[in-house]
Every structure is written in structure tokens, then in C-alpha cells.
Scaffold this motif. Structure first.
Motif, PDB file in Angstrom:
ATOM      1  N   ILE A   1      -5.061   1.329  16.230  1.00  0.00           N
ATOM      2  CA  ILE A   1      -5.548   0.029  16.668  1.00  0.00           C
ATOM      3  C   ILE A   1      -6.448   0.145  17.895  1.00  0.00           C
ATOM      4  O   ILE A   1      -7.167  -0.787  18.243  1.00  0.00           O
ATOM      5  CB  ILE A   1      -4.357  -0.914  16.908  1.00  0.00           C
ATOM      6  CG1 ILE A   1      -4.776  -2.369  16.730  1.00  0.00           C
ATOM      7  CG2 ILE A   1      -3.715  -0.655  18.261  1.00  0.00           C
ATOM      8  CD1 ILE A   1      -3.600  -3.288  16.541  1.00  0.00           C
TER       9      ILE A   1
ATOM     10  N   LEU B   1       4.069  -8.010   4.434  1.00  0.00           N
ATOM     11  CA  LEU B   1       4.473  -6.631   4.196  1.00  0.00           C
ATOM     12  C   LEU B   1       5.170  -6.065   5.415  1.00  0.00           C
ATOM     13  O   LEU B   1       4.694  -6.188   6.537  1.00  0.00           O
ATOM     14  CB  LEU B   1       3.250  -5.768   3.877  1.00  0.00           C
ATOM     15  CG  LEU B   1       2.608  -6.033   2.517  1.00  0.00           C
ATOM     16  CD1 LEU B   1       1.148  -5.596   2.519  1.00  0.00           C
ATOM     17  CD2 LEU B   1       3.367  -5.297   1.422  1.00  0.00           C
TER      18      LEU B   1
ATOM     19  N   GLN C   1       0.111   1.826  16.032  1.00  0.00           N
ATOM     20  CA  GLN C   1      -0.232   0.655  15.228  1.00  0.00           C
ATOM     21  C   GLN C   1      -1.564   0.893  14.528  1.00  0.00           C
ATOM     22  O   GLN C   1      -2.507   1.410  15.121  1.00  0.00           O
ATOM     23  CB  GLN C   1      -0.361  -0.590  16.100  1.00  0.00           C
ATOM     24  CG  GLN C   1       0.836  -0.886  16.972  1.00  0.00           C
ATOM     25  CD  GLN C   1       0.705  -0.264  18.329  1.00  0.00           C
ATOM     26  OE1 GLN C   1       0.746   0.958  18.440  1.00  0.00           O
ATOM     27  NE2 GLN C   1       0.506  -1.077  19.330  1.00  0.00           N
ATOM     28  N   LEU C   2      -1.621   0.485  13.264  1.00  0.00           N
ATOM     29  CA  LEU C   2      -2.818   0.678  12.459  1.00  0.00           C
ATOM     30  C   LEU C   2      -3.581  -0.621  12.264  1.00  0.00           C
ATOM     31  O   LEU C   2      -2.987  -1.688  12.135  1.00  0.00           O
ATOM     32  CB  LEU C   2      -2.457   1.209  11.078  1.00  0.00           C
ATOM     33  CG  LEU C   2      -1.887   2.622  10.991  1.00  0.00           C
ATOM     34  CD1 LEU C   2      -1.571   2.960   9.539  1.00  0.00           C
ATOM     35  CD2 LEU C   2      -2.866   3.632  11.574  1.00  0.00           C
TER      36      LEU C   2
ATOM     37  N   TYR D   1       6.995  -2.540  11.406  1.00  0.00           N
ATOM     38  CA  TYR D   1       5.811  -3.382  11.474  1.00  0.00           C
ATOM     39  C   TYR D   1       5.923  -4.530  10.471  1.00  0.00           C
ATOM     40  O   TYR D   1       6.464  -4.372   9.383  1.00  0.00           O
ATOM     41  CB  TYR D   1       4.549  -2.572  11.120  1.00  0.00           C
ATOM     42  CG  TYR D   1       4.424  -1.262  11.857  1.00  0.00           C
ATOM     43  CD1 TYR D   1       5.022  -0.110  11.348  1.00  0.00           C
ATOM     44  CD2 TYR D   1       3.710  -1.160  13.052  1.00  0.00           C
ATOM     45  CE1 TYR D   1       4.915   1.101  12.024  1.00  0.00           C
ATOM     46  CE2 TYR D   1       3.598   0.044  13.721  1.00  0.00           C
ATOM     47  CZ  TYR D   1       4.209   1.171  13.197  1.00  0.00           C
ATOM     48  OH  TYR D   1       4.101   2.370  13.863  1.00  0.00           O
TER      49      TYR D   1
ATOM     50  N   TYR E   1       3.067  -6.975   8.606  1.00  0.00           N
ATOM     51  CA  TYR E   1       1.666  -7.273   8.349  1.00  0.00           C
ATOM     52  C   TYR E   1       1.575  -8.473   7.412  1.00  0.00           C
ATOM     53  O   TYR E   1       2.480  -8.736   6.627  1.00  0.00           O
ATOM     54  CB  TYR E   1       0.956  -6.093   7.661  1.00  0.00           C
ATOM     55  CG  TYR E   1       0.558  -4.953   8.575  1.00  0.00           C
ATOM     56  CD1 TYR E   1       1.480  -3.977   8.944  1.00  0.00           C
ATOM     57  CD2 TYR E   1      -0.749  -4.850   9.056  1.00  0.00           C
ATOM     58  CE1 TYR E   1       1.103  -2.932   9.776  1.00  0.00           C
ATOM     59  CE2 TYR E   1      -1.134  -3.808   9.883  1.00  0.00           C
ATOM     60  CZ  TYR E   1      -0.204  -2.852  10.235  1.00  0.00           C
ATOM     61  OH  TYR E   1      -0.581  -1.824  11.054  1.00  0.00           O
TER      62      TYR E   1
ATOM     63  N   PRO F   1       0.829  -1.209   0.000  1.00  0.00           N
ATOM     64  CA  PRO F   1       0.000   0.000   0.000  1.00  0.00           C
ATOM     65  C   PRO F   1       0.863   1.259   0.000  1.00  0.00           C
ATOM     66  O   PRO F   1       1.970   1.267   0.538  1.00  0.00           O
ATOM     67  CB  PRO F   1      -0.795  -0.115   1.302  1.00  0.00           C
ATOM     68  CG  PRO F   1      -0.749  -1.565   1.660  1.00  0.00           C
ATOM     69  CD  PRO F   1       0.581  -2.057   1.176  1.00  0.00           C
TER      70      PRO F   1
ATOM     71  N   LEU G   1      -2.044  -7.022  11.412  1.00  0.00           N
ATOM     72  CA  LEU G   1      -0.804  -6.688  12.086  1.00  0.00           C
ATOM     73  C   LEU G   1      -0.281  -7.903  12.824  1.00  0.00           C
ATOM     74  O   LEU G   1      -0.986  -8.508  13.633  1.00  0.00           O
ATOM     75  CB  LEU G   1      -1.020  -5.528  13.061  1.00  0.00           C
ATOM     76  CG  LEU G   1       0.183  -5.091  13.882  1.00  0.00           C
ATOM     77  CD1 LEU G   1       1.296  -4.581  12.962  1.00  0.00           C
ATOM     78  CD2 LEU G   1      -0.217  -4.019  14.881  1.00  0.00           C
TER      79      LEU G   1
ATOM     80  N   TYR H   1       5.083  -5.446  15.857  1.00  0.00           N
ATOM     81  CA  TYR H   1       5.605  -4.100  15.701  1.00  0.00           C
ATOM     82  C   TYR H   1       6.747  -3.900  16.689  1.00  0.00           C
ATOM     83  O   TYR H   1       6.844  -4.597  17.707  1.00  0.00           O
ATOM     84  CB  TYR H   1       4.528  -3.044  15.853  1.00  0.00           C
ATOM     85  CG  TYR H   1       4.011  -2.834  17.254  1.00  0.00           C
ATOM     86  CD1 TYR H   1       2.959  -3.603  17.739  1.00  0.00           C
ATOM     87  CD2 TYR H   1       4.541  -1.852  18.087  1.00  0.00           C
ATOM     88  CE1 TYR H   1       2.461  -3.409  19.009  1.00  0.00           C
ATOM     89  CE2 TYR H   1       4.051  -1.654  19.357  1.00  0.00           C
ATOM     90  CZ  TYR H   1       3.014  -2.436  19.814  1.00  0.00           C
ATOM     91  OH  TYR H   1       2.516  -2.249  21.070  1.00  0.00           O
TER      92      TYR H   1
END
Lengths: 114, 111
Positions: A94, B90, A101-102, B34, B36, A44, B46, B49
Motif C-alpha cells: 500500500i 472478502l 497491506q496490499l 484483512y 476488503y 482471489p 482495503l 486490517y
């Protein structure tokens, strides 16, 4: 649990029209939301961030809104072009507040027809 | 300028084999890092991290582990792969809570 939800159905629009994508969040209050573009087989790419105290943000042909009453963000692409065809992801922290954190929605696949 | 490198791009591994995916970042110091995973047609999940060297947080229990031996290096590992570990992995970095920069991803197929 906290959720970011996007209409997972694909969206097809005619070139030159405005594409509008929806992102809803449930069970929490994110301090910001982010929008990303993802092309097939690629990572992304970050497009825009909008904070909860911002109603609207623009970048070139892109516009994002944040409605804390509706718990929703809208992502608009004006004067759409076939090159805008991609999957668009909405993301938020999150947990409530501004965690680093997403969590991501499942994305909306946009196809702009010539 | 900041760049992120992730390799390999594709990987086919048998069940039970080990895994090591590497991610490095250039042009920034002390980034948040991170890992993912994205299943086909699904959103990003996720996995891990890190806010600094040796500091790893895991979001979901699983067959994978992560390490950060250097400030700008993040490694995803497994001792024994399962079929369910297949997916698109990712790596990403960020500073503060602004937008993430993602790597190009690794397509892992466990057979």
C-alpha cells in the motif's frame, strides 16, 4: 497517490498462444508485486510474488517480470488453455517498501478461446 | 493445513439494518487479517486490517467497523446499513508480506 493500474479491457486469445497482461505502478516504489487469479463469485487466489530485485520469476506455465525502469510488471501465461480464463489481479504494497497491506489493480479479464 | 472460513455466502439486508460478517482462520497463529470490499467490475478496496487481537486499523472512513476478539477471528459489522454498503466482501489472511489467502466472500445486497 500510489496506484496500481491494469488495462481494464478484456483480453481474448486463442488456445495455445501466450497471454501477456500488464500492470503499471505510479507514484511509488513497491518492494514487491503479486499476481492473483479470480474466478466469478470467488475470492482471489495467489499465484506469484516477484520482488523488485528479481527480474523474472516462473511457475509452471506462468512467468512474471518486474521492470523498475518502466515501473511495470508483465504476467505471461504460455500455452494458454480455456481453463485459464479468469480475471487476473495485480497487487502491490500500500506504500513504498514492503508494507503488509496490499492495494489491488482493477484486474484484466482473460478469455482463452478454444 | 491453513484454511479460511467466511460466512454467509450471500446476504440481502434492508437499509438501516445491522450487519455482522464473520471470518475464521485455521492452521496458523497470529496471522495478519484483512477485510476488503469489491464493487462490481472494480478492484479490491482495503477496509480494515489487524496484526493482533484487538488491534484494528481502518483504511477508509465509512459506515463499517471491525473487531478481532480472538487470534483467528475477524468480524465486520455495521449498526445501520446504507445502500452504498452493497458489494462483495472478502476476508484474507497473510503471514509477513507473502501472498494473501482469501475467503470465498460474502455477496451483500442492501435493499
Amino acid at each position: 497517490s500510489q496506484k496500481i493500474e491494469q488495462n481494464s479491457e478484456a483480453l481474448n486469445i486463442q488456445e495455445g498462444k501466450t497471454a501477456t497482461l500488464t500492470c503499471n505502478y505510479t507514484n511509488y516504489s513497491p518492494a514487491y508485486l503479486q499476481w492473483y487469479r479470480q474466478d466469478p463469485g470467488r475470492g482471489p487466489v495467489f499465484l506469484l510474488l516477484i520482488r523488485e530485485n528479481e527480474k523474472e520469476k516462473r511457475k509452471e506455465r506462468l512467468k512474471v517480470t518486474f521492470d523498475t525502469t518502466l515501473k511495470q510488471s508483465l504476467f505471461h501465461i504460455t500455452a494458454s488453455q480455456p481453463a485459464d480464463s479468469a480475471t487476473y489481479l495485480c497487487a502491490g504494497p500500500i506504500s513504498s517498501g514492503s508494507a503488509r497491506q496490499l492495494t489491488f489493480g482493477s484486474g484484466t479479464q482473460l478469455t482463452v478461446l478454444p | 493445513s491453513q484454511t479460511i472460513h467466511q460466512w454467509p455466502a450471500t446476504l440481502v439486508q434492508p437499509v438501516g439494518s445491522p450487519l455482522s460478517l464473520e471470518c475464521t482462520v485455521e492452521g496458523t497463529s497470529n496471522p495478519n487479517l484483512y477485510w476488503y470490499r469489491q464493487a462490481a467490475g472494480r478492484g479490491l478496496q482495503l477496509l480494515f486490517y489487524s496484526v493482533g487481537i484487538g488491534q484494528i486499523s481502518s483504511e477508509v472512513p465509512q459506515n463499517l467497523s471491525a473487531s478481532r476478539p480472538q487470534d483467528r477471528q475477524f468480524i465486520l459489522s455495521s449498526k445501520k446499513l446504507l445502500l452504498s454498503d452493497s458489494g462483495f466482501y472478502l476476508c484474507a489472511w497473510s503471514v509477513d508480506s507473502y501472498g494473501y489467502t482469501f475467503g470465498s466472500g460474502t455477496r451483500l445486497t442492501v435493499v
